[in-house]
Design a protein around this motif. Structure first.
Motif, short mmCIF file in Angstrom:
data_model
loop_
_atom_site.label_atom_id
_atom_site.label_comp_id
_atom_site.label_asym_id
_atom_site.label_seq_id
_atom_site.Cartn_x
_atom_site.Cartn_y
_atom_site.Cartn_z
N ARG A 1 22.16 -12.52 40.88
CA ARG A 1 21.42 -11.31 40.50
C ARG A 1 22.28 -10.35 39.69
O ARG A 1 21.81 -9.74 38.72
N ALA A 2 23.54 -10.22 40.08
CA ALA A 2 24.45 -9.31 39.37
C ALA A 2 24.68 -9.78 37.94
O ALA A 2 24.64 -8.99 36.99
N ILE A 3 24.90 -11.07 37.76
CA ILE A 3 25.16 -11.62 36.42
C ILE A 3 23.92 -11.45 35.53
O ILE A 3 24.03 -11.08 34.36
N PHE A 4 22.75 -11.71 36.10
CA PHE A 4 21.51 -11.56 35.35
C PHE A 4 21.32 -10.11 34.91
O PHE A 4 20.93 -9.84 33.77
N LYS B 1 7.43 -12.49 40.36
CA LYS B 1 6.90 -13.53 41.24
C LYS B 1 8.04 -14.29 41.92
O LYS B 1 7.98 -14.59 43.12
N TYR B 2 9.10 -14.58 41.15
CA TYR B 2 10.27 -15.28 41.70
C TYR B 2 10.94 -14.45 42.79
O TYR B 2 11.29 -14.96 43.86
N ARG B 3 11.12 -13.14 42.53
CA ARG B 3 11.75 -12.26 43.52
C ARG B 3 10.93 -12.20 44.80
O ARG B 3 11.47 -12.15 45.92
N LYS B 4 9.62 -12.20 44.64
CA LYS B 4 8.74 -12.15 45.81
C LYS B 4 8.86 -13.42 46.63
O LYS B 4 8.87 -13.39 47.87
N GLU B 5 9.01 -14.56 45.94
CA GLU B 5 9.12 -15.85 46.63
C GLU B 5 10.40 -15.95 47.44
O GLU B 5 10.39 -16.45 48.57
N ILE B 6 11.52 -15.49 46.87
CA ILE B 6 12.79 -15.63 47.57
C ILE B 6 12.99 -14.60 48.68
O ILE B 6 13.87 -14.74 49.53
N SER B 7 12.17 -13.54 48.66
CA SER B 7 12.29 -12.49 49.68
C SER B 7 11.41 -12.78 50.90
O SER B 7 11.50 -12.10 51.91
N THR B 8 10.54 -13.80 50.76
CA THR B 8 9.65 -14.13 51.88
C THR B 8 10.18 -15.30 52.69
O THR B 8 11.03 -16.04 52.24
#
Length: 441
Positions: A308-311, A434-441
């Motif tokens: 996340r930091a690199i992105f 959508k990706y952030r939501k998937e990895i947080s669930t």
């Protein structure tokens, strides 16, 4: 400890991105140098011919980037998992694929170049020059593709500075050879293509020192060619191919549209802008390629915070550089265009200056889309990466280039890319949320 980790990530980011941006700018100068010297040594007819064959250059370059980037991502993930055998199999497959495709393109170029340029819209005046350039350039297809592949592996093998040096020295040699072949030797379009075709040879010689010094952690290995390996490389590399090749398709579509509106003068004006845009796109591609090895290795290790930091660093960098490029283009548009207008054509000058001021708006947003495409590919999310790249490369642009010029003429042509990037940004933002939501669930 947390501060040290952040500092190390930022240090790696700065190192890889800066070196890759410089490398990609150097690569973009292959064609830009041709544009400058052809414009001044051959004239607007030569410039028109060059612009007509650019889609084929984008095809060759795109194939090299596709195999190189796709295999580089696979290689970095395997290294992150400490799978040396798998990493060597990836490299071997990449070389076999690159050589095979390069040979096919070379054969096509040798026998069908003049027919191809006529299909691309060259008239009886432009066709001889464009055909000569294309035939010569495609003769070096294997070299171009292998150069892209080896560069990607050397960069992923902890030597991004060597990859940069190879690219820069190759580009400098291209500038020198362009001048020598076009002016003292008076070889015209053939000389320009010959200069461009021979320069990756120098890059490969420099890259070979990575093996001579035994710095390489990858090597050719005896293995049966596996279609699943090839598909894996292509699936992760296809966004890079689309990003590169779509620029050629866009040029082709724009050429046909502009020929209908403004004839050869309009194509020459667009040729100037398209080649300037290649430099800016190379900057964003450099950022995207720079974050790829770091993200892929961290993905292999499961380090989500680092990813996340690199992105985030990549997005911030692309915005800053995009705004800077737009400001330079807007402020110095007349001076920039004048460099490619040796004949002093006032219609060409006015048309290209107007185009720069409108077209360059896209750079403020373009980097965000290119970096996000690389982010998804680097974490093995080929589907999301493909959707973004195909959207900004073709799906959004095609209807815009068909519709806008009908209502706004050349202004519609120049507005197509900025509007396409805005629409693509909405798509890429949606996919990321959508990706952030998937990895947080």
């Amino acid at each position: 400890m947390v501060v040290n980790i952040k500092n190390n990530i930022l240090k790696d980011f700065a190192k890889y991105v800066s070196l890759n941006v410089i490398s990609m700018i150097g690569m973009s100068f292959y064609i830009l140098a041709d544009t400058f010297f052809i414009a001044n040594g051959v004239g607007s007819v030569g410039l028109t011919g060059l612009n007509l064959v650019l889609p084929l250059w984008s095809l060759v370059s795109g194939i090299g980037l596709m195999i190189g980037m796709g295999a580089g991502i696979r290689y970095s993930i395997q290294i992150g998992k400490n799978n040396e055998r798998g990493a060597n199999r990836v490299f071997t497959h990449a070389i076999v694929m690159g050589v095979s495709v390069g040979i096919i393109i070379t054969i096509i170029g040798l026998f069908f170049s003049y027919d191809i340029v006529k299909l691309l819209g060259a008239d009886e005046v432009v066709a001889p020059l464009a055909g000569e350039y294309l035939k010569t350039l495609l003769s070096f297809s294997c070299i171009f593709i292998l150069n892209n592949i080896i560069t990607a592996f050397v960069r992923n093998d902890n030597e991004p500075n060597l990859a940069m040096i190879a690219m820069i020295l190759g580009s400098l040699s291209n500038i020198v050879l362009d001048y020598v072949f076009i002016f003292p030797f008076k070889l015209g379009m053939f000389g320009a293509a010959l200069a461009t075709g021979t320069t990756p040879i120098l890059s490969l010689i420099i890259l070979s020192t990575h093996f001579i010094r035994k710095k390489n952690n990858f090597k050719l290995t005896k293995c049966k060619f596996n279609l699943s390996y090839a598909k894996g490389i292509i699936s992760l590399g296809i966004p890079s191919f689309i990003t590169e090749f779509s620029s050629g398709i866009i040029i082709l579509l724009f050429n046909f549209t502009i020929l209908r509106i403004s004839n050869n003068t309009g194509v020459a004006a667009y040729g100037i802008i398209a080649n300037l845009a290649l430099i800016v796109v190379s900057i964003f591609t450099g950022i995207a390629q720079g974050i790829q090895p770091i993200i892929s290795k961290n993905h292999g290790k499961g380090e989500a915070k680092n990813i996340r930091a690199i992105f985030k660093y990549g997005l911030i960098t692309s915005i800053v550089l995009g705004i800077g490029c737009y400001f330079i283009g807007f402020r110095f548009s007349d001076e920039i265009v004048n460099l490619f207008n040796s004949e002093g054509d006032m219609i060409l000058q006015s048309m290209a200056v107007d185009g720069v001021k409108i077209y360059f708006i896209a750079f403020i947003i373009m980097g965000l889309n290119i970096v996000t495409t690389s982010f998804f590919a680097s974490i093995n999310k080929a589907k999301e990466s493909f959707i973004i790249s195909i959207s900004r490369g073709l799906v959004v642009i095609i209807p815009l280039i068909i519709l806008l010029p009908n209502f706004l003429g050349m202004t519609g042509v120049w507005l197509t890319i900025p509007l396409a990037e805005v629409i693509t940004l909405l798509i890429s933002s949606t996919l990321y949320l959508k990706y952030r939501k998937e990895i947080s669930t």
